[in-house]
Write an enzyme that holds these catalytic residues in place. Structure first.
Site, PDB file in Angstrom:
ATOM      1  CD  GLN A  22     -14.637  -0.906-106.805  1.00 19.99           C
ATOM      2  OE1 GLN A  22     -14.598  -0.317-105.720  1.00 19.99           O
ATOM      3  NE2 GLN A  22     -14.447  -2.213-106.924  1.00 19.99           N
ATOM      4  CB  SER A  23     -17.789   0.988-113.137  1.00 21.26           C
ATOM      5  OG  SER A  23     -16.686   0.485-113.854  1.00 21.26           O
ATOM      6  CB  VAL A  24     -16.020  -3.929-112.474  1.00 20.45           C
ATOM      7  CG1 VAL A  24     -16.065  -5.446-112.297  1.00 20.45           C
ATOM      8  CG2 VAL A  24     -16.468  -3.543-113.884  1.00 20.45           C
TER       9      VAL A  24
ATOM     10  CG  ASN B 106     -10.620   3.886-110.158  1.00 25.14           C
ATOM     11  OD1 ASN B 106      -9.933   4.832-109.774  1.00 25.14           O
ATOM     12  ND2 ASN B 106     -10.791   3.599-111.444  1.00 25.14           N
TER      13      ASN B 106
ATOM     14  CG  HIS C  88      -7.622   0.539-113.986  1.00 22.37           C
ATOM     15  ND1 HIS C  88      -8.466   0.600-115.087  1.00 22.37           N
ATOM     16  CD2 HIS C  88      -8.431   0.549-112.904  1.00 22.37           C
ATOM     17  CE1 HIS C  88      -9.729   0.651-114.667  1.00 22.37           C
ATOM     18  NE2 HIS C  88      -9.732   0.617-113.344  1.00 22.37           N
TER      19      HIS C  88
ATOM     20  CG  ASP D 262     -10.458  -1.359-119.496  1.00 22.55           C
ATOM     21  OD1 ASP D 262     -10.478  -1.240-118.257  1.00 22.55           O
ATOM     22  OD2 ASP D 262     -11.412  -0.994-120.231  1.00 22.55           O
TER      23      ASP D 262
ATOM     24  CG  HIS E 153     -10.723  -3.663-111.314  1.00 25.04           C
ATOM     25  ND1 HIS E 153     -11.929  -3.699-110.647  1.00 25.04           N
ATOM     26  CD2 HIS E 153     -10.675  -2.463-111.928  1.00 25.04           C
ATOM     27  CE1 HIS E 153     -12.582  -2.573-110.860  1.00 25.04           C
ATOM     28  NE2 HIS E 153     -11.851  -1.791-111.628  1.00 25.04           N
TER      29      HIS E 153
HETATM   30  P1  AMP Z   1     -13.343   0.763-112.602  1.00 23.08           P
HETATM   31  O1  AMP Z   1     -13.985   2.027-113.094  1.00 23.08           O
HETATM   32  O2  AMP Z   1     -12.054   1.008-111.877  1.00 23.08           O
HETATM   33  O3  AMP Z   1     -14.296  -0.134-111.841  1.00 23.08           O
HETATM   34  O4  AMP Z   1     -12.891   0.001-113.924  1.00 23.08           O
HETATM   35  C1  AMP Z   1     -13.615  -1.027-114.511  1.00 23.08           C
HETATM   36  C2  AMP Z   1     -12.973  -1.250-115.858  1.00 23.08           C
HETATM   37  O5  AMP Z   1     -13.417  -2.493-116.359  1.00 23.08           O
HETATM   38  C3  AMP Z   1     -13.318  -0.187-116.909  1.00 23.08           C
HETATM   39  O6  AMP Z   1     -12.115   0.416-117.383  1.00 23.08           O
HETATM   40  C4  AMP Z   1     -14.032  -0.993-117.994  1.00 23.08           C
HETATM   41  O7  AMP Z   1     -13.737  -0.532-119.289  1.00 23.08           O
HETATM   42  C5  AMP Z   1     -13.509  -2.399-117.747  1.00 23.08           C
HETATM   43  N1  AMP Z   1     -14.362  -3.501-118.164  1.00 23.08           N
HETATM   44  C6  AMP Z   1     -15.676  -3.674-117.861  1.00 23.08           C
HETATM   45  N2  AMP Z   1     -16.131  -4.811-118.401  1.00 23.08           N
HETATM   46  C7  AMP Z   1     -15.074  -5.376-119.052  1.00 23.08           C
HETATM   47  C8  AMP Z   1     -14.900  -6.575-119.817  1.00 23.08           C
HETATM   48  N3  AMP Z   1     -15.911  -7.435-120.018  1.00 23.08           N
HETATM   49  N4  AMP Z   1     -13.683  -6.823-120.340  1.00 23.08           N
HETATM   50  C9  AMP Z   1     -12.647  -5.976-120.141  1.00 23.08           C
HETATM   51  N5  AMP Z   1     -12.749  -4.835-119.442  1.00 23.08           N
HETATM   52  C10 AMP Z   1     -13.948  -4.536-118.900  1.00 23.08           C
END
Ligand code: AMP
Length: 117
Positions: free
Chosen positions: A97-99, A90, A105, A33, A103
């Site tokens: 969830q931001s991405v 998430n 963790h 991460d 995924h």
């Molecule tokens: P979530 O909040 O569960 O969607 O987690 C998304 C995670 O992706 C966060 O912990 C970010 O720090 C991580 N993240 C976003 N962009 C990247 C990237 N380019 N490389 C590695 N981790 C990333």
């Protein structure tokens, strides 16, 4: 939500974006991460774009199961299997969830509080 070049994790899976990859096979990619929340913080993704758990179908059972198998192998490789670690997925807005590419963790290397925030 956007697959392919719109999706940062699709770009990591294809090699179009940089990441510190710790393990990969034909189905799963594991990488560190970019904003770690623990001494070990690794993300595990299916190569194939699935936005979230809400989009998982019965036909995805094998790849979802592989996420756990690869998580276990990574935990062993990181020396976390005996002391413990946490796997988090998430899903949606309330979970933060931001991405929007499924995924998992893998967090470890310190004592983790419960419940999370
Ligand atoms: P979530 O909040 O569960 O969607 O987690 C998304 C995670 O992706 C966060 O912990 C970010 O720090 C991580 N993240 C976003 N962009 C990247 C990237 N380019 N490389 C590695 N981790 C990333």
């Amino acid at each position: 939500m956007g697959a392919g070049s719109d999706c940062v994790f699709c770009r990591i899976a294809s090699g179009a974006a940089a990441a510190e990859i710790v393990r990969q096979d034909e189905d799963i990619v594991a990488f560190r991460d970019i904003n770690p929340k623990a001494p070990t913080h690794i993300l595990l993704i299916p190569r194939r774009h699935l936005p979230s758990v809400n989009d998982v179908e019965p036909g995805d059972a094998e790849v979802v199961g592989k996420l756990f198998l690869v998580a276990k192998a990574v935990a062993v490789a990181e020396g976390l299997d005996r002391r413990g670690y946490r796997l988090v997925v998430n899903t949606g807005a309330d979970a933060g969830q931001s991405v929007h590419h499924l995924h998992m963790h893998l967090l470890g290397g310190r004592s983790l509080r419960w419940p999370p925030g």
